[in-house]
Design a protein around this motif. Structure first.
Motif, PDB file in Angstrom:
ATOM      1  N   ASN A   1       1.197   6.117 -13.182  1.00 43.71           N
ATOM      2  CA  ASN A   1       1.674   6.808 -11.981  1.00 43.71           C
ATOM      3  C   ASN A   1       3.189   6.954 -11.967  1.00 43.71           C
TER       4      ASN A   1
ATOM      5  N   TYR B   1       1.783   1.867  -3.683  1.00 42.83           N
ATOM      6  CA  TYR B   1       0.695   2.324  -4.547  1.00 42.83           C
ATOM      7  C   TYR B   1       0.148   3.692  -4.145  1.00 42.83           C
ATOM      8  N   ARG B   2       0.439   4.107  -2.918  1.00 40.20           N
ATOM      9  CA  ARG B   2       0.025   5.450  -2.472  1.00 40.20           C
ATOM     10  C   ARG B   2       1.183   6.446  -2.526  1.00 40.20           C
ATOM     11  N   ARG B   3       2.232   6.125  -3.237  1.00 41.49           N
ATOM     12  CA  ARG B   3       3.469   6.913  -3.164  1.00 41.49           C
ATOM     13  C   ARG B   3       3.296   8.370  -3.571  1.00 41.49           C
ATOM     14  N   ARG B   4       2.377   8.656  -4.468  1.00 41.35           N
ATOM     15  CA  ARG B   4       2.168  10.056  -4.858  1.00 41.35           C
ATOM     16  C   ARG B   4       1.593  10.868  -3.710  1.00 41.35           C
ATOM     17  N   SER B   5       0.806  10.215  -2.847  1.00 39.80           N
ATOM     18  CA  SER B   5       0.169  10.960  -1.755  1.00 39.80           C
ATOM     19  C   SER B   5       1.172  11.362  -0.680  1.00 39.80           C
ATOM     20  N   TRP B   6       2.332  10.679  -0.616  1.00 33.10           N
ATOM     21  CA  TRP B   6       3.319  11.031   0.414  1.00 33.10           C
ATOM     22  C   TRP B   6       4.124  12.259   0.019  1.00 33.10           C
TER      23      TRP B   6
ATOM     24  N   PRO C   1       0.811  -1.229   0.000  1.00 34.22           N
ATOM     25  CA  PRO C   1       0.000   0.000   0.000  1.00 34.22           C
ATOM     26  C   PRO C   1       0.837   1.268   0.000  1.00 34.22           C
TER      27      PRO C   1
END
Length: 346
Positions: free
Chosen positions: A312, A43-48, A40
């Motif tokens: 992404n 796959y959420r790396r842009r949000s960090w 997770p």
């Protein structure tokens, strides 16, 4: 001495927990219970945001350490100390994730870490982005035994058609990895061979890992109390000696129609891996069509996820690859000391 990360992969119920314990019993290797933050987080790396920025590394590390979904608690390492080390470490996604596993190895005064999760067999491309120097051990077991074992698991709520598809996907993924990865990166091992002659197979595995063989790996009972959570009762047999009693038990655990379906849908794959077919009659057309539809739907779902990830990758805010080991730093072309990036003014 090697410091490359090691990942145990394969179809669920193929013996990956047993192999995890064998590796954890090695004096230089630590392989923890399964966690749930690596995939997770990727796959959420842009949000960090840009992880070269200190407070963004802190936010990611705090999520890993405190969110109940991550199972960080299984590592039994200090949360605050992990956040501190992640913040002070290199500014990349893999570096923050790798810091947690490195600290787990530090708990046991070991210099090398691994991770085990069967589904990783279909996510090796992602793992190599995070840890470009990683090594992979693919444990393969008779697909009929895997299907029969999956059906009996309290956490498995899908049908036999999905179980058949799961094994086929793991074998197909392994075939692609065998063709594309270097010999020092990917290794295949059969469960049946490992349980039949663990010392011989583990010696060969240690050669691949560039490690000296340790006799403690053959009887990993002590490691089970550390690396297998007590609530996972389906892994209770890992607390005993390595045995072969379940090899071939599919003949008594599968219904006749399931044996027929397995050998029809998986026959070529089974034989290519050295497993003999029983000569079961052909399955019904209804069962074949239902299994084919299941496989097609799962393939389409994987393709959609793959395409989203490719898109992404064009918009990643910061480096992905870890910069913790000697080879990782060399591949990244960076010195040991990171260069801090300050947050731009808004």
């Amino acid at each position: 001495m090697s410091d490359r990360p090691v990942f145990v992969i394969g179809c669920p119920r193929s013996g990956t927990t047993m192999l995890q314990l064998m590796l954890h019993s090695h004096p230089r290797m630590a392989v923890p219970p399964e966690t749930r933050f690596l995939v997770p987080a990727y796959y959420r790396r842009r949000s960090w945001g840009d992880l070269r920025v200190t407070h963004r590394r802190r936010a990611l590390a705090q999520w890993i350490a405190t969110d109940r979904s991550t199972k960080f608690r299984e590592l039994k390492i200090d949360k605050d100390e992990f956040v501190r080390q992640a913040v002070e470490g290199p500014g990349s996604l893999g570096s923050v994730i790798g810091t947690a596993f490195r600290m787990y190895a530090d708990r046991f005064d070991k210099s090398r870490w691994g991770d085990k999760r069967p589904s990783y067999v279909k996510q090796v491309d992602m793992l190599l982005r995070l840890f470009p120097d990683a090594q992979f051990i693919h444990l393969i077991r008779d697909g009929r035994d895997c299907v029969s074992s999956l059906k009996e698991m309290p956490w498995y709520n899908l049908d036999s058609f999905h179980a058949v598809s799961t094994w086929a996907e793991a074998i197909d993924a392994g075939g692609r990895l065998r063709r594309t990865l270097p010999e020092d990166t990917y290794y295949e091992l059969r469960y049946e061979d490992l349980t039949d002659d663990p010392m011989t197979e583990l010696k060969k595995l240690c050669h691949f890992l560039e490690e000296d063989f340790s006799p403690a790996m053959v009887s990993p009972r002590e490691a089970a109390s550390v690396a297998v959570p007590s609530h996972k009762v389906w892994h209770s047999n890992t607390h005993g000696e390595v045995i072969r009693t379940r090899v071939g038990s599919w003949a008594n655990r599968l219904d006749d129609w399931e044996i027929a379906l397995c050998e029809h849908m998986l026959g070529d794959r089974l034989e290519s891996m050295g497993y003999e077919l029983s000569g079961a009659p052909k399955p019904s057309k209804e069962h074949v069509l239902k299994c084919q539809r299941t496989m097609q739907k799962r393939r389409a779902s994987r393709m959609r996820k793959h395409m989203r990830d490719r898109f992404n990758r064009l918009r990643e805010p910061s480096p992905v690859a870890a910069m913790l080991t000697s080879r990782q730093r060399s591949l990244a072309g960076v010195p040991r000391q990171r260069t801090e990036v300050t947050e731009p003014a808004v």
